[in-house]
Design a protein around this motif. Structure first.
Motif, PDB file in Angstrom:
ATOM      1  N   ALA A  14       0.835  -1.204   0.000  1.00 33.73           N
ATOM      2  CA  ALA A  14       0.000   0.000   0.000  1.00 33.73           C
ATOM      3  C   ALA A  14       0.871   1.256   0.000  1.00 33.73           C
ATOM      4  N   GLU A  15       1.950   1.229   0.778  1.00 34.57           N
ATOM      5  CA  GLU A  15       2.865   2.360   0.799  1.00 34.57           C
ATOM      6  C   GLU A  15       3.542   2.552  -0.553  1.00 34.57           C
ATOM      7  N   ILE A  16       3.959   1.446  -1.183  1.00 31.51           N
ATOM      8  CA  ILE A  16       4.636   1.528  -2.480  1.00 31.51           C
ATOM      9  C   ILE A  16       3.712   2.104  -3.541  1.00 31.51           C
ATOM     10  N   PHE A  17       2.450   1.669  -3.544  1.00 32.69           N
ATOM     11  CA  PHE A  17       1.494   2.132  -4.546  1.00 32.69           C
ATOM     12  C   PHE A  17       0.776   3.418  -4.133  1.00 32.69           C
ATOM     13  N   ASN A  18       1.167   3.958  -2.961  1.00 28.92           N
ATOM     14  CA  ASN A  18       0.543   5.187  -2.456  1.00 28.92           C
ATOM     15  C   ASN A  18      -0.970   5.030  -2.334  1.00 28.92           C
ATOM     16  N   LEU A  19      -1.386   3.938  -1.690  1.00 33.01           N
ATOM     17  CA  LEU A  19      -2.795   3.626  -1.480  1.00 33.01           C
ATOM     18  C   LEU A  19      -3.099   3.622   0.014  1.00 33.01           C
ATOM     19  N   PRO A  20      -4.370   3.770   0.398  1.00 32.18           N
ATOM     20  CA  PRO A  20      -4.724   3.714   1.821  1.00 32.18           C
ATOM     21  C   PRO A  20      -4.379   2.357   2.425  1.00 32.18           C
ATOM     22  N   LEU A  21      -3.855   2.378   3.635  1.00 35.01           N
ATOM     23  CA  LEU A  21      -3.509   1.124   4.298  1.00 35.01           C
ATOM     24  C   LEU A  21      -4.767   0.312   4.606  1.00 35.01           C
ATOM     25  N   PRO A  22      -4.741  -0.989   4.359  1.00 38.02           N
ATOM     26  CA  PRO A  22      -5.821  -1.828   4.864  1.00 38.02           C
ATOM     27  C   PRO A  22      -5.622  -2.053   6.357  1.00 38.02           C
ATOM     28  N   THR A  23      -6.693  -2.279   7.085  1.00 40.57           N
ATOM     29  CA  THR A  23      -6.574  -2.575   8.505  1.00 40.57           C
ATOM     30  C   THR A  23      -7.098  -3.979   8.771  1.00 40.57           C
ATOM     31  N   PHE A  24      -6.474  -4.633   9.717  1.00 41.50           N
ATOM     32  CA  PHE A  24      -6.793  -6.026  10.022  1.00 41.50           C
ATOM     33  C   PHE A  24      -7.492  -6.133  11.370  1.00 41.50           C
ATOM     34  N   ALA A  25      -8.309  -7.159  11.496  1.00 39.32           N
ATOM     35  CA  ALA A  25      -9.055  -7.378  12.731  1.00 39.32           C
ATOM     36  C   ALA A  25      -8.088  -7.645  13.883  1.00 39.32           C
ATOM     37  N   LYS A  26      -8.312  -6.971  14.993  1.00 43.57           N
ATOM     38  CA  LYS A  26      -7.473  -7.185  16.155  1.00 43.57           C
ATOM     39  C   LYS A  26      -7.867  -8.487  16.844  1.00 43.57           C
ATOM     40  N   ASN A  27      -6.849  -9.121  17.439  1.00 43.18           N
ATOM     41  CA  ASN A  27      -7.062 -10.385  18.157  1.00 43.18           C
ATOM     42  C   ASN A  27      -7.669 -11.456  17.252  1.00 43.18           C
ATOM     43  N   SER A  28      -7.434 -11.313  15.934  1.00 46.43           N
ATOM     44  CA  SER A  28      -7.940 -12.301  14.990  1.00 46.43           C
ATOM     45  C   SER A  28      -7.013 -13.519  14.979  1.00 46.43           C
ATOM     46  N   GLU A  29      -7.595 -14.692  15.135  1.00 44.35           N
ATOM     47  CA  GLU A  29      -6.809 -15.924  15.091  1.00 44.35           C
ATOM     48  C   GLU A  29      -6.459 -16.216  13.639  1.00 44.35           C
ATOM     49  N   SER A  30      -5.173 -16.171  13.312  1.00 46.10           N
ATOM     50  CA  SER A  30      -4.744 -16.298  11.917  1.00 46.10           C
ATOM     51  C   SER A  30      -4.560 -17.765  11.544  1.00 46.10           C
ATOM     52  N   LYS A  31      -5.040 -18.096  10.377  1.00 45.39           N
ATOM     53  CA  LYS A  31      -4.777 -19.394   9.791  1.00 45.39           C
ATOM     54  C   LYS A  31      -4.143 -19.170   8.437  1.00 45.39           C
ATOM     55  N   GLY A  32      -3.627 -20.215   7.839  1.00 43.28           N
ATOM     56  CA  GLY A  32      -2.997 -20.049   6.531  1.00 43.28           C
ATOM     57  C   GLY A  32      -2.206 -21.270   6.136  1.00 43.28           C
ATOM     58  N   LYS A  33      -1.310 -21.060   5.148  1.00 38.80           N
ATOM     59  CA  LYS A  33      -0.517 -22.157   4.627  1.00 38.80           C
ATOM     60  C   LYS A  33       0.775 -21.584   4.040  1.00 38.80           C
ATOM     61  N   ILE A  34       1.784 -22.405   3.994  1.00 38.26           N
ATOM     62  CA  ILE A  34       3.032 -22.077   3.313  1.00 38.26           C
ATOM     63  C   ILE A  34       3.285 -23.160   2.288  1.00 38.26           C
ATOM     64  N   ILE A  35       3.386 -22.746   1.027  1.00 38.73           N
ATOM     65  CA  ILE A  35       3.614 -23.694  -0.063  1.00 38.73           C
ATOM     66  C   ILE A  35       5.098 -23.757  -0.350  1.00 38.73           C
TER      67      ILE A  35
END
Length: 260
Positions: free
Chosen positions: A239-260
């Motif tokens: 967002a900083e590189i493209f000069n766009l508004p920062l997205p905001t993330f949910a606080k205390n959100s339990e993160s899930k995901g994957k690494i390929i």
């Protein structure tokens, strides 16, 4: 000269076709849009208007597949969506309709462009490689697994599958969609992305292998960038590189995901 047929000259298929032409390949390309036929023709692609449907194919599919050395199936994601609330999987049925035409054409090698969505996001964050069982939790991922199986179990030809992560390009980046949004989930979830130029290079390397009779053309590869920053760190930086508004993330959100 080798003839490559690309079923789906979209965001990835079209630049791939252009690159293959520059390397001396003869390239056939399909589009569903009549207006795009001239675009394909103007860059040297032999154009075909072909529409896959669940129970028929509209267009000269036989001519498209004729005298093809490698068929690349690079259909855009929109074709992988369910078109009704029924249990039928539209993308799977389209490929089932296509299979007899591939068999009849005598094509020996198929390259299927799949996605890392065949692996589910997990908590705690899971790591996957090509030996990991698929476990999709999205509709598109479930359809892709079934299509991979349909193609790779067909005895009339051999299929290599390449599963790409999220595609990036000069005019395509998810931050343009996420900029300024609030309450985004999975702030600590890792990203699995890949540049379109890297995708093209990987496909072309596979085609190089296709000419080697000692290389087994029946494999599956995952392809993503080796870096896996968290979603929050990555999208804030972009967002900083493209000069766009920062997205905001949910606080205390339990993160899930994957690494390929």
């Amino acid at each position: 000269m080798k003839c490559i047929s690309i079923l789906g000259c979209g965001w990835l298929g079209l630049p791939l076709a252009k690159s293959l032409l520059s390397k001396g390949y003869e390239v056939k390309g399909s589009t569903t849009s009549e207006s795009k036929l001239e675009v394909l023709k103007n860059v040297g692609i032999l154009p075909f208007q072909i529409q896959l449907e669940a129970h028929q194919i509209i267009g000269t599919i036989e001519e498209f597949l004729n005298e093809t050395d490698v068929l690349i199936i690079a259909l855009p994601p929109g074709l992988r969506k369910i078109i009704s609330d029924s249990f039928e999987l539209s993308f799977v049925n389209k490929i089932k309709t296509l299979l007899p035409y591939i068999e009849k054409s005598g094509i020996q090698k198929v390259l299927f462009i799949s996605s890392t969505s065949v692996y589910a996001d997990r908590f705690p964050i899971a790591e996957y490689n090509e030996t990991s069982p698929t476990n999709p939790d999205s509709e598109s991922g479930k359809q892709l697994v079934l299509v991979e199986q349909l193609l790779q179990t067909n005895s009339c030809f051999k299929t290599t599958v390449i599963r790409f992560g999220g595609l990036l390009g000069d005019d395509r980046h998810p931050i343009r969609f996420l900029a300024g949004r609030t309450g985004l989930e999975n702030p600590e979830g890792p990203v699995n992305l890949i540049q379109s130029t890297d995708c093209i290079g990987i496909i072309e390397k596979a085609l190089d292998f296709a000419r080697d009779d000692n290389w087994e053309w029946h494999q599956t590869f995952n392809a993503v960038a080796p870096q896996h920053p968290t979603r929050k760190v990555y999208y804030h930086k972009k967002a900083e590189i493209f000069n766009l508004p920062l997205p905001t993330f949910a606080k205390n959100s339990e993160s899930k995901g994957k690494i390929i």
